[in-house]
Enzyme design. Sequence first.
Site, PDB file in Angstrom:
ATOM      1  N   LYS A 278       0.826  -1.212   0.000  1.00 25.50           N
ATOM      2  CA  LYS A 278       0.000   0.000   0.000  1.00 25.50           C
ATOM      3  C   LYS A 278       0.860   1.262   0.000  1.00 25.50           C
ATOM      4  CE  LYS A 278      -4.349  -1.927   1.179  1.00 25.50           C
ATOM      5  NZ  LYS A 278      -5.369  -2.263   2.154  1.00 25.50           N
ATOM      6  N   ARG A 313      -3.700 -10.088   4.696  1.00 21.75           N
ATOM      7  CA  ARG A 313      -4.067 -10.090   3.268  1.00 21.75           C
ATOM      8  C   ARG A 313      -2.862  -9.572   2.492  1.00 21.75           C
ATOM      9  NH1 ARG A 313      -6.012  -6.735  -0.700  1.00 21.75           N
ATOM     10  NH2 ARG A 313      -7.605  -7.605  -2.069  1.00 21.75           N
TER      11      ARG A 313
END
Length: 338
Positions: A278, A313
């Site tokens: 991210k 995840r």
Amino acid sequence: MDGYVRPIAQTDPARPDGARALAGGWCWFDRVELLHRGEPPSVLAASELPGDVLDRLSRPRAPLLGLDWTRPAIMGVLNATPDSFSDGGLYAAQADAIARARAIAEEGADILDIGGESTRPGADTVPPQDEAARVVPVISAVAAVGPRISIDTRKSAVAEAAVAAGATLINDVSGARHDPAILDVAARHELPICLMHSPEDPKTMQQDPRYDDVLLDIYDHLADRIRLAEAAGVPRHRVLVDPGIGFGKTLAHNLALLRRLTLFHTLGCPLLVGVSRKSFIGTLSGVSRAEDRVPGSIAAALAAVASGAQVLRVHDVAATRQAVSVMVPLMKTGGDLG
Ligand code: HH2
């Protein structure tokens, strides 16, 4: 109890008398941080907590889909989309998506999270029939391969089609806000659902996100979503919660959430965290290409493990699996996980 109770997670092999396992897992705690809006935090001995609060924090989470939460589970990401932020377009062709799903299974993912709509900042919404057409053939083809299949969708019709094809977990980044009927799909099929925090509209979510107190606002939001799930017939023990790192959050918001991640255990549900590749990792490390952010992603994933997060995840399954398989024995005290 007045205020918000955050267990202070420890992993040292020496545990004082009265230490309790955090959610029955690999961390323990004997103190908690007490948080109030607009006031400085204080630290309290766990023994001073009311019995029900202590029980919710320490009780093992109910096994789901054969996962017993005695080690972190790895959820591998497969985006069957043309425009996801880190791997968009790579797996848009179905044959490629199927091959990639098999590879993720071989790398040792416990769960395969298949999505057909990008939720990156600024993404357009995809009609349900197009989204289902992207994911259903992939799910059907890989349902027998091994890992449990999760459908990453905000739409009840897509969830329904995915479940019919073999998905056994629903992962809704809108926390059932986009299409509340998704809770009925989970209830009817008696399946677990992950409810994530995100602002209402992914298109505008990174435009100056603001919170009164990011940690406590998101905690309250998830507590509300769990109540809604329960009202729709999904029991709390079948809900996973996720603070939604990177969804409507600045760097400071993401750091505040990750530093005090253990607060979310107070909700009594397994905690899922998605930090992989991210943009906050790029901001902290100065690495602009998402696929080059693997080391930073692993650092953040291991920090989540040290906070007792039950599901990671990730895009890079083999690398994360290797890191976790070294980290977990270092935290556990010779089989004494009590
Ligand atoms: N992050 C993304 C998508 N789904 N689901 C959960 N539960 N938690 C997350 O943090 C999360 C998620 C975004 O990552 P990615 O799938 O790579 O991108 P995109 O949404 O663009 O497909």
